[in-house]
Design an enzyme around this catalytic site. Sequence first.
Site, PDB file in Angstrom:
ATOM      1  N   CYS A 129     -33.601  -0.721  15.195  1.00 38.82           N
ATOM      2  CA  CYS A 129     -32.331   0.020  15.109  1.00 38.82           C
ATOM      3  C   CYS A 129     -32.036   0.242  13.620  1.00 38.82           C
ATOM      4  O   CYS A 129     -32.103  -0.705  12.825  1.00 38.82           O
ATOM      5  CB  CYS A 129     -31.199  -0.770  15.762  1.00 38.82           C
ATOM      6  SG  CYS A 129     -31.578  -1.248  17.452  1.00 38.82           S
ATOM      7  N   CYS A 186     -29.425  -1.968  11.426  1.00 37.02           N
ATOM      8  CA  CYS A 186     -29.381  -3.422  11.584  1.00 37.02           C
ATOM      9  C   CYS A 186     -30.276  -4.157  10.587  1.00 37.02           C
ATOM     10  O   CYS A 186     -31.435  -3.789  10.394  1.00 37.02           O
ATOM     11  CB  CYS A 186     -29.797  -3.768  13.008  1.00 37.02           C
ATOM     12  SG  CYS A 186     -29.915  -5.527  13.321  1.00 37.02           S
ATOM     13  N   GLU A 237     -30.354 -18.711  11.480  1.00 37.19           N
ATOM     14  CA  GLU A 237     -28.978 -19.194  11.369  1.00 37.19           C
ATOM     15  C   GLU A 237     -28.292 -19.165  12.711  1.00 37.19           C
ATOM     16  O   GLU A 237     -28.541 -18.308  13.538  1.00 37.19           O
ATOM     17  CB  GLU A 237     -28.182 -18.341  10.378  1.00 37.19           C
ATOM     18  CG  GLU A 237     -28.407 -18.784   8.955  1.00 37.19           C
ATOM     19  CD  GLU A 237     -27.314 -18.307   8.022  1.00 37.19           C
ATOM     20  OE1 GLU A 237     -27.564 -18.278   6.810  1.00 37.19           O
ATOM     21  OE2 GLU A 237     -26.222 -17.968   8.495  1.00 37.19           O
ATOM     22  N   CYS A 269     -22.092 -12.217  13.201  1.00 38.50           N
ATOM     23  CA  CYS A 269     -23.519 -12.290  13.515  1.00 38.50           C
ATOM     24  C   CYS A 269     -24.297 -11.315  12.638  1.00 38.50           C
ATOM     25  O   CYS A 269     -25.414 -11.602  12.234  1.00 38.50           O
ATOM     26  CB  CYS A 269     -23.762 -11.987  14.982  1.00 38.50           C
ATOM     27  SG  CYS A 269     -23.108 -13.244  16.069  1.00 38.50           S
ATOM     28  N   CYS A 297     -22.998 -18.321  18.232  1.00 38.86           N
ATOM     29  CA  CYS A 297     -23.899 -17.167  18.231  1.00 38.86           C
ATOM     30  C   CYS A 297     -25.317 -17.645  17.902  1.00 38.86           C
ATOM     31  O   CYS A 297     -25.546 -18.245  16.853  1.00 38.86           O
ATOM     32  CB  CYS A 297     -23.404 -16.163  17.183  1.00 38.86           C
ATOM     33  SG  CYS A 297     -24.454 -14.718  17.037  1.00 38.86           S
ATOM     34  N   CYS A 315     -36.867  -8.781  14.264  1.00 34.56           N
ATOM     35  CA  CYS A 315     -36.708  -8.015  15.502  1.00 34.56           C
ATOM     36  C   CYS A 315     -37.600  -6.785  15.425  1.00 34.56           C
ATOM     37  O   CYS A 315     -37.745  -6.188  14.364  1.00 34.56           O
ATOM     38  CB  CYS A 315     -35.249  -7.590  15.689  1.00 34.56           C
ATOM     39  SG  CYS A 315     -34.976  -6.713  17.253  1.00 34.56           S
TER      40      CYS A 315
HETATM   41  N1  SAH Z   1     -30.668  -7.443  19.792  1.00 27.59           N
HETATM   42  C1  SAH Z   1     -29.513  -7.602  20.587  1.00 27.59           C
HETATM   43  C2  SAH Z   1     -28.655  -8.786  20.170  1.00 27.59           C
HETATM   44  C3  SAH Z   1     -28.495  -9.037  18.712  1.00 27.59           C
HETATM   45  S1  SAH Z   1     -27.590  -7.824  17.831  1.00 27.59           S
HETATM   46  C4  SAH Z   1     -28.695  -6.336  20.600  1.00 27.59           C
HETATM   47  O1  SAH Z   1     -29.023  -5.418  19.859  1.00 27.59           O
HETATM   48  O2  SAH Z   1     -27.780  -6.257  21.399  1.00 27.59           O
HETATM   49  C5  SAH Z   1     -25.884  -8.209  18.228  1.00 27.59           C
HETATM   50  C6  SAH Z   1     -24.950  -7.023  17.994  1.00 27.59           C
HETATM   51  O3  SAH Z   1     -24.723  -6.809  16.592  1.00 27.59           O
HETATM   52  C7  SAH Z   1     -25.495  -5.715  18.535  1.00 27.59           C
HETATM   53  O4  SAH Z   1     -24.519  -5.009  19.239  1.00 27.59           O
HETATM   54  C8  SAH Z   1     -25.890  -5.001  17.273  1.00 27.59           C
HETATM   55  O5  SAH Z   1     -25.997  -3.647  17.468  1.00 27.59           O
HETATM   56  C9  SAH Z   1     -24.774  -5.425  16.335  1.00 27.59           C
HETATM   57  N2  SAH Z   1     -25.032  -5.139  14.924  1.00 27.59           N
HETATM   58  C10 SAH Z   1     -26.210  -5.039  14.296  1.00 27.59           C
HETATM   59  N3  SAH Z   1     -26.030  -4.734  12.990  1.00 27.59           N
HETATM   60  C11 SAH Z   1     -24.697  -4.639  12.805  1.00 27.59           C
HETATM   61  C12 SAH Z   1     -23.874  -4.329  11.691  1.00 27.59           C
HETATM   62  N4  SAH Z   1     -24.397  -4.093  10.502  1.00 27.59           N
HETATM   63  N5  SAH Z   1     -22.523  -4.299  11.868  1.00 27.59           N
HETATM   64  C13 SAH Z   1     -21.988  -4.563  13.071  1.00 27.59           C
HETATM   65  N6  SAH Z   1     -22.705  -4.868  14.154  1.00 27.59           N
HETATM   66  C14 SAH Z   1     -24.054  -4.894  14.038  1.00 27.59           C
HETATM   67 FE1  SF4 Z   2     -32.849  -5.823  17.049  1.00 31.08          FE
HETATM   68 FE2  SF4 Z   2     -30.762  -5.404  15.480  1.00 31.08          FE
HETATM   69 FE3  SF4 Z   2     -31.458  -3.545  17.252  1.00 31.08          FE
HETATM   70 FE4  SF4 Z   2     -30.376  -5.875  18.119  1.00 31.08          FE
HETATM   71  S1  SF4 Z   2     -29.384  -4.303  16.864  1.00 31.08           S
HETATM   72  S2  SF4 Z   2     -32.193  -4.816  18.933  1.00 31.08           S
HETATM   73  S3  SF4 Z   2     -31.228  -7.297  16.583  1.00 31.08           S
HETATM   74  S4  SF4 Z   2     -32.703  -4.233  15.479  1.00 31.08           S
END
Ligand code: SAH
Ligand code: SF4
Length: 377
Positions: A128, A131, A96, A355, A117, A124
């Site tokens: 984390c 996420c 998306e 996002c 975005c 991924c």
């Molecule tokens: N992988 C990269 C970019 C994609 S994630 C990164 O981690 O920076 C983009 C942002 O969304 C990151 O800061 C990530 O930590 C945040 N994010 C992930 N899951 C989220 C959630 N459930 N609520 C708010 N932000 C979130």
């Molecule tokens: Fe991957 Fe989500 Fe961690 Fe970004 S925040 S590096 S998308 S697992």
Amino acid sequence: MKFTPAKAPLTGETLASLTDKLRAQGEPAFRAKQILDWLYKKRARSWDDMTNLSKPLRAWLAETFDLMPASLVLNKQSEDVTDKLLLELGDRSLIETVIIRAPQEGVGIEHSRKTICISTQVGCAMGCVFCASGLAGLKRDLNAGEIVAQLLQVCYREDVRTPRARTELASFDNIVVMGMGEPLANYDELLRALTILNAEWGLGFGARRITISTSGLVPKILQLAEEELGFRLAISLHGATDEVREKIMPVNRAFPLAKLVPAIRTFSEKHGRMVTLEFILIEEVNDSLVQAEKLRDIARDLHAHVNLIPYNTVEGLPWKRPSITRQERFADILRAARISVTLRREKGHDIDAACGQLRLKTEKDRATDTVPAGTEV
Ligand code: SAH
Ligand code: SF4
């Protein structure tokens, strides 16, 4: 982990690579520019639109290239500030791309500032714990053509919607690489894509309006600092001590703060631009006032902007966002030290939250392999 499409995506070609391929066919060098003009400037949607090319050349192009490697499955238009495009790739993977509008007073939504975005991987590998993107691991990297195609699909969408599209090549203001995936884990394809988007023969989109967000791959941050194009950098910090960060971001074991912070400093010194530290606030995990103080110290040291993001709940995961009072108390510690800080609360207006939702929804779509009913294509 690599997907090799039957035909090379045209959106992954640079002027130089396309010129080489055309030369090998005995075509003059200027043809490459003509073809890319059709693609990016005139928005040709089929080879037959390219009327100044001979029929045999068009036939060869059709056999050799995929004009658009991502097809629009559905566009869930909302009255909200976000507009989501669900795209299907050659191997049926779904990604998306989100258009986020920042409404401005006194003008209609079609005139608002737009941030796009984009995703760089399907899934991924970074793991984390908070996420949705990482839940099912990494399926594969996107190729440069698939990354560029997301923006071209947005252009197709905006061309019919906004008056701006008639006067500007790319009728959006910013690109954030904050969708699915860790962009710096797919470095070469990402850089190729951003070079195409930036080039005058491509979309002509300024590098300084492109923000790359990373979970903190130190060697790649240092590599990015050396690039000629000056992209903006955002770091997903989410923990202001190794102890807290390590619990929620496995990447911190390989690249703890003692390595990450100097790499961020190198980047910002090189580019003379403020780096953004993203900090999701998760209740009882990283929202203590001690964390706020440590974050304040890091931000002051790096002269960085801090973006506080109230956690967006993910189905199946236990994490919650703290109360508004607690969020404000956290932010106040930074404000008191005159750190540049944003704390967005309105759900739909939050780029990062949008996002986050994008990732979650994509996962669900893929799991059920269905397109939600009642949505417009
Ligand atoms: N992988 C990269 C970019 C994609 S994630 C990164 O981690 O920076 C983009 C942002 O969304 C990151 O800061 C990530 O930590 C945040 N994010 C992930 N899951 C989220 C959630 N459930 N609520 C708010 N932000 C979130
Ligand atoms: Fe991957 Fe989500 Fe961690 Fe970004 S925040 S590096 S998308 S697992």
